[in-house]
Scaffold this active site. Structure first.
Site, PDB file in Angstrom:
ATOM      1  N   CYS A 273      -0.224  -1.970  15.179  1.00 42.83           N
ATOM      2  CA  CYS A 273      -0.079  -1.796  13.735  1.00 42.83           C
ATOM      3  C   CYS A 273      -0.585  -3.029  13.007  1.00 42.83           C
ATOM      4  CB  CYS A 273       1.394  -1.565  13.419  1.00 42.83           C
ATOM      5  SG  CYS A 273       1.793  -1.699  11.676  1.00 42.83           S
TER       6      CYS A 273
ATOM      7  N   CYS B 275       5.972  -6.626   7.731  1.00 45.55           N
ATOM      8  CA  CYS B 275       6.971  -6.084   8.644  1.00 45.55           C
ATOM      9  C   CYS B 275       7.238  -7.101   9.740  1.00 45.55           C
ATOM     10  CB  CYS B 275       6.485  -4.774   9.266  1.00 45.55           C
ATOM     11  SG  CYS B 275       7.737  -4.015  10.338  1.00 45.55           S
TER      12      CYS B 275
ATOM     13  N   LEU C 156       7.982   6.649  18.687  1.00 48.95           N
ATOM     14  CA  LEU C 156       8.390   6.424  20.083  1.00 48.95           C
ATOM     15  C   LEU C 156       7.279   5.736  20.892  1.00 48.95           C
ATOM     16  CD1 LEU C 156      10.945   7.080  21.760  1.00 48.95           C
ATOM     17  CD2 LEU C 156       9.695   9.031  22.667  1.00 48.95           C
TER      18      LEU C 156
ATOM     19  N   GLU D 117       0.832  -1.205   0.000  1.00 49.57           N
ATOM     20  CA  GLU D 117       0.000   0.000   0.000  1.00 49.57           C
ATOM     21  C   GLU D 117       0.864   1.250   0.000  1.00 49.57           C
ATOM     22  OE1 GLU D 117      -3.318  -1.908   3.013  1.00 49.57           O
ATOM     23  OE2 GLU D 117      -2.188  -0.130   3.600  1.00 49.57           O
TER      24      GLU D 117
ATOM     25  N   CYS E 212       3.264   8.675   1.031  1.00 53.88           N
ATOM     26  CA  CYS E 212       3.780   7.763   2.056  1.00 53.88           C
ATOM     27  C   CYS E 212       4.041   6.418   1.385  1.00 53.88           C
ATOM     28  CB  CYS E 212       2.739   7.636   3.176  1.00 53.88           C
ATOM     29  SG  CYS E 212       3.208   6.459   4.447  1.00 53.88           S
TER      30      CYS E 212
ATOM     31  N   CYS F  99      -1.979   2.036   8.093  1.00 56.98           N
ATOM     32  CA  CYS F  99      -1.072   1.131   7.403  1.00 56.98           C
ATOM     33  C   CYS F  99      -1.540  -0.328   7.451  1.00 56.98           C
ATOM     34  CB  CYS F  99       0.272   1.313   8.094  1.00 56.98           C
ATOM     35  SG  CYS F  99       1.479   0.091   7.855  1.00 56.98           S
TER      36      CYS F  99
ATOM     37  N   CYS G 122       4.862  -4.399  15.909  1.00 58.88           N
ATOM     38  CA  CYS G 122       4.271  -3.411  16.832  1.00 58.88           C
ATOM     39  C   CYS G 122       2.790  -3.752  17.002  1.00 58.88           C
ATOM     40  CB  CYS G 122       4.421  -2.000  16.277  1.00 58.88           C
ATOM     41  SG  CYS G 122       6.137  -1.550  15.983  1.00 58.88           S
TER      42      CYS G 122
HETATM   43  S1  SF4 Z   1       4.527   0.339  13.070  1.00 57.88           S
HETATM   44 FE1  SF4 Z   1       4.062  -1.480  11.809  1.00 57.88          FE
HETATM   45  S2  SF4 Z   1       5.178  -1.200   9.923  1.00 57.88           S
HETATM   46 FE2  SF4 Z   1       6.047   0.234  11.430  1.00 57.88          FE
HETATM   47  S3  SF4 Z   1       7.740  -0.895  12.384  1.00 57.88           S
HETATM   48 FE3  SF4 Z   1       5.969  -1.282  13.678  1.00 57.88          FE
HETATM   49  S4  SF4 Z   1       5.097  -3.189  12.853  1.00 57.88           S
HETATM   50 FE4  SF4 Z   1       6.500  -2.394  11.306  1.00 57.88          FE
END
Ligand code: SF4
Length: 341
Positions: free
Chosen positions: A117, A110, A214, A90, A103, A332, A114
């Site tokens: 996310c 990934c 952060l 995306e 973006c 995202c 996180c």
């Molecule tokens: S916010 Fe999502 S895309 Fe960004 S580093 Fe963390 S897991 Fe990966």
């Protein structure tokens, strides 16, 4: 077959020399690829037919295929692109008063996981190549309306840019090269979850802006929502930011996703003030944008305002990112998730 968009200018120089051609050929090909957006080798009409035929034996010009575009009522456009191996990524075009920001994603998926996310929750497939990163820019350009121009590029989409360091750095070279895509360094931002050694490296290798996600002011909370914090805890990360070379820029950007009852109290805000002391930064507060199955909630507006006020009173320049494109699943990973359903 190799994609010519995967070559920086020095690499093209090496390529043409290996094919027995003069160096000016590299400049011609580079111009066709990145300034004139040539869709294929045959379009490079000032290159002799014989040399084009020779190139076509080993090379091609590949781009991304746009599978889906969602346009929000606020003008945000999110698009899903197909990679040559069938993967999907995306990218988002975000209009603001005086700018149009693209973006880009830097990885398919990934690995950092996180917890707030959606991309992080769905795992990692692979790094994107430089050609694919450039392909995102060209795909975005193809979606622009009459008179529109992309003014800024942020590496803030799917993936951790600094986990794909070499391709990201080569992309930045082409992106900020006057003979390439021609963006100013000041208008390119790399956002990281905090890979300390790679941040230090980036400070030496590139002049672009740095943003750091952060999201917490204590190791306890940060490790819970961002597992990377166990590898690079806050004291290491903060010390790295404190000594990060700004290359004449005013500050770095600290991003803070506000999660209801996780990191959004006034005490959290005060801790953040203390933690960031001595760092030239502006703070981007991002009220969590919930996605299906998310383990977090968005804090109430009042809480967001109160959190921001503590930072402002301490002298920080803050901006609160509105949920741009909330009606088109702009967080995202959401469009990809929806598509795969
Ligand atoms: S916010 Fe999502 S895309 Fe960004 S580093 Fe963390 S897991 Fe990966």
């Amino acid at each position: 077959m190799k994609n010519l968009r995967d070559f920086t200018y020095p690499e093209l120089l090496g390529l043409v020399s290996s094919l027995g051609e003069r160096p000016y050929r590299a400049e011609q090909i580079y111009g066709w690829l990145f300034r004139r957006h040539a869709p294929d080798i045959d379009s490079m009409t000032d290159i002799s037919k014989a040399f084009r035929e020779r190139l076509k034996e080993e090379f091609y010009v590949g781009g991304l295929k746009i599978l889906d575009v969602k346009k929000s009522s606020d003008g945000t456009r999110k698009f899903l692109s197909l990679l040559e191996d069938g993967g999907r990524i995306e990218s988002v075009l975000i209009p603001e008063q005086d700018r149009l920001t693209l973006c880009v994603s830097t990885q398919a998926g990934c690995a950092l996981g996180c917890r707030f996310c959606m991309t992080g929750m769905s795992g990692f497939t692979r790094n994107l190549t430089m050609a694919e990163l450039v392909g995102e820019v060209f795909a975005a350009i193809s979606l622009l309306d009459e008179g529109e121009r992309i003014t800024n590029v942020v590496l803030m989409g799917m993936g951790e840019p600094l986990s794909n360091y070499d391709n990201v750095l080569r992309f930045i070279q082409v992106l900020t090269d006057g003979k390439g895509l021609g963006f100013s360094h000041n208008r390119v931002t790399v956002s990281t979850a905090g890979l300390v050694p790679a941040i230090i490296r980036l400070g030496k290798d590139a002049l672009v802006n740095l943003a750091v996600s952060l999201n917490a002011a204590t190791d306890d909370v940060r490790s819970r929502i961002m597992p990377i914090n166990r590898k690079y805890p806050l004291d290491e990360l903060i010390e790295t930011l404190r000594t990060y070379p700004l290359h004449g820029k005013k500050n770095i950007t600290v991003e803070y996703v506000l999660l209801k009852n996780v990191n959004d109290t006034l005490e959290d805000a005060r801790r953040l003030v203390k933690l960031l002391r001595g760092i030239n930064c502006k703070i981007n507060i991002i009220p969590f944008n919930p996605f299906p199955g998310a383990a977090f909630e968005r804090p109430e507006e009042q809480r967001v305002l109160a959190f921001g006020k503590v930072l402002q009173d301490a002298g920080y320049n803050i901006f609160t990112r509105q949920s741009k494109g909330a009606d088109i699943l702009a967080a995202c990973g959401q469009l990809k998730g929806r598509y795969e359903e």
